[in-house]
Every structure is written in structure tokens, then in C-alpha cells.
Design a protein around this motif. Sequence first.
Motif, short mmCIF file in Angstrom:
data_model
loop_
_atom_site.label_atom_id
_atom_site.label_comp_id
_atom_site.label_asym_id
_atom_site.label_seq_id
_atom_site.Cartn_x
_atom_site.Cartn_y
_atom_site.Cartn_z
N ASP A 281 26.26 50.77 23.86
CA ASP A 281 25.43 50.37 22.71
C ASP A 281 24.05 50.87 22.68
OD1 ASP A 281 27.42 48.66 21.60
OD2 ASP A 281 26.60 46.90 22.67
N GLN A 282 23.50 51.06 23.82
CA GLN A 282 22.06 51.79 24.05
C GLN A 282 22.15 53.27 23.98
OE1 GLN A 282 21.36 48.91 27.84
NE2 GLN A 282 19.47 49.44 27.32
N MET A 283 23.16 53.80 24.44
CA MET A 283 23.38 55.15 24.27
C MET A 283 23.39 55.83 22.78
SD MET A 283 25.75 55.77 27.38
CE MET A 283 25.94 57.71 27.36
N ARG A 284 23.80 54.69 21.78
CA ARG A 284 23.88 55.17 20.35
C ARG A 284 22.56 55.50 19.87
NH1 ARG A 284 27.98 50.69 19.26
NH2 ARG A 284 29.74 51.91 19.65
N LYS A 285 21.55 55.30 20.60
CA LYS A 285 20.11 55.41 19.92
C LYS A 285 19.70 56.74 20.36
CE LYS A 285 19.31 50.40 19.89
NZ LYS A 285 18.88 49.30 20.72
N ILE A 286 20.41 57.45 21.28
CA ILE A 286 19.75 58.52 21.79
C ILE A 286 20.50 59.86 21.39
CG2 ILE A 286 19.81 59.92 24.12
CD1 ILE A 286 19.90 57.24 25.71
N ASP A 287 19.59 60.58 20.70
CA ASP A 287 20.03 61.81 20.11
C ASP A 287 20.56 62.84 20.57
OD1 ASP A 287 20.60 63.37 17.52
OD2 ASP A 287 18.86 64.34 17.51
N ILE A 288 19.89 63.15 21.92
CA ILE A 288 19.99 64.46 22.72
C ILE A 288 20.72 64.26 24.15
CG2 ILE A 288 19.09 66.68 23.47
CD1 ILE A 288 19.56 66.52 20.37
N ALA A 289 21.61 64.73 24.59
CA ALA A 289 21.95 64.55 25.88
C ALA A 289 21.59 65.98 26.44
CB ALA A 289 23.43 64.50 26.09
N MET A 290 21.34 65.93 27.88
CA MET A 290 21.13 67.29 28.82
C MET A 290 22.58 67.48 29.60
SD MET A 290 18.33 68.94 28.02
CE MET A 290 18.19 70.04 29.19
N LEU A 291 22.94 68.69 29.14
CA LEU A 291 24.34 68.92 29.85
C LEU A 291 23.91 70.02 30.84
CD1 LEU A 291 27.52 69.38 30.11
CD2 LEU A 291 27.32 70.86 28.39
N SER A 292 24.51 69.80 32.14
CA SER A 292 24.06 70.73 33.08
C SER A 292 25.36 71.30 33.74
CB SER A 292 23.16 69.99 34.48
OG SER A 292 22.02 69.59 33.66
N THR A 293 25.32 72.51 34.13
CA THR A 293 26.53 73.14 34.73
C THR A 293 26.03 74.05 35.77
OG1 THR A 293 26.09 75.10 33.26
CG2 THR A 293 27.57 73.40 32.48
N HIS A 294 26.86 74.65 36.45
CA HIS A 294 26.72 75.60 37.81
C HIS A 294 26.79 77.07 37.16
CE1 HIS A 294 27.91 71.81 39.88
NE2 HIS A 294 27.07 72.10 40.59
N SER A 295 25.61 77.59 37.37
CA SER A 295 25.57 79.17 36.89
C SER A 295 26.19 79.96 38.07
CB SER A 295 24.13 79.54 36.81
OG SER A 295 23.26 79.50 37.86
N LYS A 296 26.41 81.28 37.62
CA LYS A 296 26.99 82.07 38.48
C LYS A 296 26.47 82.23 39.84
CE LYS A 296 28.86 85.47 35.12
NZ LYS A 296 28.92 86.80 34.65
N GLY A 297 24.81 82.14 39.81
CA GLY A 297 24.15 82.39 41.14
C GLY A 297 24.47 80.86 42.02
N GLY A 298 24.80 79.98 41.32
CA GLY A 298 24.96 78.61 42.26
C GLY A 298 23.71 77.94 41.77
N ASN A 299 22.88 78.28 40.83
CA ASN A 299 21.79 77.60 40.24
C ASN A 299 22.16 76.30 39.43
OD1 ASN A 299 19.78 78.68 41.72
ND2 ASN A 299 19.68 80.38 40.38
N ILE A 300 21.54 75.20 39.07
CA ILE A 300 22.04 74.47 37.99
C ILE A 300 21.22 74.80 36.60
CG2 ILE A 300 21.88 71.97 37.14
CD1 ILE A 300 22.10 71.28 40.07
N ALA A 301 22.19 75.08 35.57
CA ALA A 301 21.58 75.41 34.34
C ALA A 301 21.82 74.33 33.41
CB ALA A 301 22.43 76.48 33.76
N GLY A 302 20.66 73.80 32.42
CA GLY A 302 20.81 72.65 31.69
C GLY A 302 20.43 73.10 30.27
N ARG A 303 20.97 72.60 29.44
CA ARG A 303 20.71 72.75 27.99
C ARG A 303 20.99 71.37 27.05
NH1 ARG A 303 24.63 74.24 30.82
NH2 ARG A 303 24.19 76.33 30.31
#
Length: 138
Positions: A11-33
Motif C-alpha cells: 500500500d505504501q509502495m504504490r506512492k513511490i514512482d522510482i525504484a533504484m535497481l542495483s546489479t553487480h558490474s563486471k569489475g565487481g562494483n555495484i551499479a545502480g540505476r
Amino acid sequence: MAEKKLADLSDQMRKIDIAMLSTHSKGGNIAGRPMSNNGEVEYDGTSYYFTYEDAHTVGEIEADPKVALAFMGEKGFAVAVEGQAKLSRDKAEMKEHWSPDLDKWFKDGIDTPDIVMIQVDATRVHYWDGEDEGEIKL
């Protein structure tokens, strides 16, 4: 305060327009978008996002499907999700999760060339709501 259930968070999450999705990049760093969070959908532990085949996100998920999502709402409400991502290029599956709001990024809808759907199945959900916090394991 009593522990929240997933339906309470939904119910509360419906009000949030954008989520940040984080993955592991090739170098082992965390990439978010940022990804569009479809507020019309009741969150049940599975989220769906759309991107293009040539996005770094696709290759990163193929290499390591463990991802994280972050949602930031009003008045100290936040949700952190750990989960497993999978990719789909199936138009019928995409149609089930399409929202007209996505047309602003994908002009031909699910027929946009090289479109890919990302499905994130949560394994752990941690929330903060003011001074209240908790965890839901799925």
C-alpha cells in the motif's frame, strides 16, 4: 508496533514512482540505476521493469542475477529488497505487466525493438517507517 506484512508495504509502495535497481558490474562494483515503479500493481514480492537489450543491466543480470532494489517514500518510509532477477523477451509475458505509463520510454510498447523485461523475485525485504523497522523473508 506490530510487524508489517507484505500487503502493508505494498500500500505504501504504490506512492513511490522510482525504484533504484542495483546489479553487480563486471569489475565487481555495484551499479545502480533508476527504474519506473508501477504503482498500479500490488507488490507481492515480485517486481517487473523494462529496459533495452544493449543496457549494461542486461549483461550484469546474465552474469550475476542477485540484485537489490531501493524504494524511498515520504516521511521516512523506505524499503530495501534483495532478490534474484531473470530476463524475459517473451511479448506475452511483457503484455501481462505492461502499463501505459511505459509508453513514454518505449514508443512502440512491447513491440519496441530490443525491449527486455526484468523480473525481480524478492528473497528478503527490509523496511523502515519512521521509527518502525522490520524484515520480511520470502
